[in-house]
Motif scaffolding. Structure first.
Motif, PDB file in Angstrom:
ATOM      1  N   TYR A  70       0.835  -1.206   0.000  1.00  0.00           N
ATOM      2  CA  TYR A  70       0.000   0.000   0.000  1.00  0.00           C
ATOM      3  C   TYR A  70       0.868   1.255   0.000  1.00  0.00           C
ATOM      4  N   LEU A  71       1.932   1.257   0.782  1.00  0.00           N
ATOM      5  CA  LEU A  71       2.840   2.401   0.819  1.00  0.00           C
ATOM      6  C   LEU A  71       3.474   2.634  -0.542  1.00  0.00           C
ATOM      7  N   LYS A  76       3.715   5.947  -5.401  1.00  0.00           N
ATOM      8  CA  LYS A  76       3.767   6.052  -6.855  1.00  0.00           C
ATOM      9  C   LYS A  76       2.596   6.870  -7.406  1.00  0.00           C
ATOM     10  N   ASN A  77       1.411   6.630  -6.893  1.00  0.00           N
ATOM     11  CA  ASN A  77       0.208   7.224  -7.477  1.00  0.00           C
ATOM     12  C   ASN A  77      -0.276   8.502  -6.789  1.00  0.00           C
ATOM     13  N   PRO A  79       1.746  10.772  -4.255  1.00  0.00           N
ATOM     14  CA  PRO A  79       2.828  11.166  -3.341  1.00  0.00           C
ATOM     15  C   PRO A  79       2.473  12.350  -2.440  1.00  0.00           C
ATOM     16  N   ALA A  80       1.529  13.168  -2.834  1.00  0.00           N
ATOM     17  CA  ALA A  80       1.143  14.312  -2.008  1.00  0.00           C
ATOM     18  C   ALA A  80       0.574  13.856  -0.663  1.00  0.00           C
ATOM     19  N   ILE A  81      -0.100  12.727  -0.655  1.00  0.00           N
ATOM     20  CA  ILE A  81      -0.652  12.207   0.594  1.00  0.00           C
ATOM     21  C   ILE A  81       0.464  11.887   1.568  1.00  0.00           C
ATOM     22  N   LEU A  82       1.530  11.265   1.077  1.00  0.00           N
ATOM     23  CA  LEU A  82       2.652  10.937   1.957  1.00  0.00           C
ATOM     24  C   LEU A  82       3.327  12.196   2.471  1.00  0.00           C
ATOM     25  N   ALA A  83       3.421  13.213   1.640  1.00  0.00           N
ATOM     26  CA  ALA A  83       4.015  14.475   2.075  1.00  0.00           C
ATOM     27  C   ALA A  83       3.185  15.096   3.193  1.00  0.00           C
ATOM     28  N   ARG A  84       1.866  15.046   3.060  1.00  0.00           N
ATOM     29  CA  ARG A  84       0.989  15.588   4.106  1.00  0.00           C
ATOM     30  C   ARG A  84       1.088  14.761   5.379  1.00  0.00           C
ATOM     31  N   MET A  85       1.227  13.444   5.242  1.00  0.00           N
ATOM     32  CA  MET A  85       1.367  12.596   6.423  1.00  0.00           C
ATOM     33  C   MET A  85       2.644  12.932   7.182  1.00  0.00           C
ATOM     34  N   GLY A  86       3.706  13.236   6.471  1.00  0.00           N
ATOM     35  CA  GLY A  86       4.964  13.582   7.111  1.00  0.00           C
ATOM     36  C   GLY A  86       4.895  14.869   7.895  1.00  0.00           C
TER      37      GLY A  86
END
Length: 96
Positions: A70-71, A76-77, A79-86
């Motif tokens: 999932y990560l 890949k699809n 990446p903005a979500i991961l940036a917000r999570m960080g």
């Protein structure tokens, strides 16, 4: 889970804040803690416990693999979500 966190501490400090990396605090201690945590895992796996307890390690590994897939998919699809999570872990500016 704790072993994975110990590994992530080493990777995080080497990649993101190498000037703060301490061989003792960010490598030796997590490795030692991981080795100690292998003892209960060994006790969980040997002798083979009765059903359904014997399924626990396999369920855990499957759960971790699902999370990794999932990560990778999200990275890949979307990446903005991961940036917000960080950003959850960033310090908020103090009001004056």
């Amino acid at each position: 889970t704790y072993i994975l966190v110990n590994i992530s501490v080493m990777v995080y400090y080497r990649r993101n804040v190498p000037h703060e990396f301490s061989l003792w605090r960010h490598a030796f201690v997590p490795i030692l803690a991981s080795l100690l945590l292998l003892l209960p895992i060994y006790g969980l796996l040997w002798p083979i416990p009765p059903f359904p307890i014997n399924l626990v390690p396999y369920i855990f590994v499957a759960w971790v693999l699902i999370g990794v897939v999932y990560l990778m998919h999200t990275a890949k699809n979307r990446p903005a979500i991961l940036a917000r999570m960080g950003r959850v872990f960033e310090a908020e500016p103090e009001d004056a």
